[in-house]
Write a protein that holds these residues in place. Structure first.
Motif, PDB file in Angstrom:
ATOM      1  N   ILE A   1       0.973  -1.144  -0.208  1.00 23.50           N
ATOM      2  CA  ILE A   1      -0.252  -0.202  -0.117  1.00 23.50           C
ATOM      3  C   ILE A   1       0.891   1.262  -0.114  1.00 23.50           C
ATOM      4  N   ASN A   2       0.825   2.263  -0.939  1.00 23.05           N
ATOM      5  CA  ASN A   2       1.652   3.224  -1.166  1.00 23.05           C
ATOM      6  C   ASN A   2       0.626   4.592  -1.188  1.00 23.05           C
ATOM      7  N   VAL A   3       0.951   5.130   0.287  1.00 17.73           N
ATOM      8  CA  VAL A   3       0.783   5.799   0.581  1.00 17.73           C
ATOM      9  C   VAL A   3       1.057   7.713   0.698  1.00 17.73           C
ATOM     10  N   LEU A   4      -0.229   8.143  -0.169  1.00 14.26           N
ATOM     11  CA  LEU A   4       0.677   9.345  -1.190  1.00 14.26           C
ATOM     12  C   LEU A   4      -0.319  10.574  -0.725  1.00 14.26           C
ATOM     13  N   THR A   5       0.508  11.270  -0.212  1.00 12.24           N
ATOM     14  CA  THR A   5      -0.358  12.694   0.489  1.00 12.24           C
ATOM     15  C   THR A   5      -0.058  13.616  -0.625  1.00 12.24           C
ATOM     16  N   VAL A   6      -1.490  14.032  -0.445  1.00 13.51           N
ATOM     17  CA  VAL A   6      -1.636  14.604  -2.005  1.00 13.51           C
ATOM     18  C   VAL A   6      -2.313  16.237  -1.873  1.00 13.51           C
ATOM     19  N   PRO A   7      -1.878  17.254  -1.729  1.00 15.94           N
ATOM     20  CA  PRO A   7      -2.629  18.557  -2.071  1.00 15.94           C
ATOM     21  C   PRO A   7      -4.194  18.130  -2.907  1.00 15.94           C
ATOM     22  N   THR A   8      -4.592  18.702  -2.264  1.00 15.86           N
ATOM     23  CA  THR A   8      -6.575  19.072  -2.750  1.00 15.86           C
ATOM     24  C   THR A   8      -6.545  19.807  -4.320  1.00 15.86           C
TER      25      THR A   8
ATOM     26  N   PRO B   1      -9.794   9.806  -0.677  1.00 12.55           N
ATOM     27  CA  PRO B   1     -10.196   9.819   0.214  1.00 12.55           C
ATOM     28  C   PRO B   1     -11.684  10.337   0.353  1.00 12.55           C
ATOM     29  N   LEU B   2     -12.508  10.464   1.379  1.00 11.70           N
ATOM     30  CA  LEU B   2     -12.970  11.204   1.246  1.00 11.70           C
ATOM     31  C   LEU B   2     -13.948  12.242   2.557  1.00 11.70           C
ATOM     32  N   GLU B   3     -12.752  11.436   3.625  1.00  9.18           N
ATOM     33  CA  GLU B   3     -13.205  12.774   4.503  1.00  9.18           C
ATOM     34  C   GLU B   3     -11.558  12.165   5.622  1.00  9.18           C
TER      35      GLU B   3
ATOM     36  N   GLN C   1      -4.278  11.798   2.177  1.00  8.25           N
ATOM     37  CA  GLN C   1      -3.564  11.219   1.466  1.00  8.25           C
ATOM     38  C   GLN C   1      -4.723   9.858   0.536  1.00  8.25           C
ATOM     39  N   TYR C   2      -3.835   9.497  -0.060  1.00  3.03           N
ATOM     40  CA  TYR C   2      -4.383   8.418  -1.202  1.00  3.03           C
ATOM     41  C   TYR C   2      -3.863   6.963  -0.835  1.00  3.03           C
ATOM     42  N   LEU C   3      -5.111   5.829  -0.945  1.00  7.93           N
ATOM     43  CA  LEU C   3      -3.894   4.480  -0.779  1.00  7.93           C
ATOM     44  C   LEU C   3      -3.531   4.205  -1.761  1.00  7.93           C
TER      45      LEU C   3
ATOM     46  N   ALA D   1       2.340  14.140  -6.024  1.00  5.96           N
ATOM     47  CA  ALA D   1       2.421  13.896  -4.741  1.00  5.96           C
ATOM     48  C   ALA D   1       3.281  14.466  -3.809  1.00  5.96           C
ATOM     49  N   THR D   2       2.806  14.771  -2.676  1.00  2.00           N
ATOM     50  CA  THR D   2       3.887  15.285  -2.332  1.00  2.00           C
ATOM     51  C   THR D   2       4.488  14.895  -1.098  1.00  2.00           C
TER      52      THR D   2
END
Length: 110
Positions: A7-14, A45-47, A51-53, A87-88
């Motif tokens: 599972i790659n956890v990606l931090t993605v700004p809006t 992500p919904l809320e 982070q996207y998975l 992703a950041t």
């Protein structure tokens, strides 16, 4: 031998969400033919999080490592493309599958 999940956890700004999703849509088919590949899902992500998975399931750790060493680089467009990442941040979680369940089939004639 148990399957492995990455599972790659990606931090993605809006403002980059649409970019990320379009890039994944454009790569359709890039991993599906890899030896040992079993499943892929991109989870939005919904809320409460940015982070996207990216969920992938593999027959073995060796199959995942072989894909990482070869085909993955092309799948992520790193061949001469100088574009800003959507992703950041990124973290990879690794798991071994110890139990699975699927829906029970229902008998329509029943």
């Amino acid at each position: 031998m148990a399957s492995v999940v990455k599972i790659n956890v990606l931090t993605v700004p809006t403002e980059q969400r649409e970019v990320l999703e379009k890039r994944f849509a454009a790569r359709a088919g890039a991993v599906e033919n890899a030896d040992g590949f079993e499943w892929f899902e991109l989870l939005r992500p919904l809320e409460g999080t940015d982070q996207y998975l990216v969920y992938t399931r593999w027959r073995s750790e060796a199959d995942f490592e072989a894909w990482m060493a070869g085909s993955m680089r092309g799948a992520h467009g790193q061949e001469g493309e100088a574009r800003k990442p959507a992703a950041t941040g990124s973290t990879v979680w690794s798991f071994e599958v110890v139990q699975t369940a699927a829906p029970r089939s229902t008998d329509a004639a029943g």
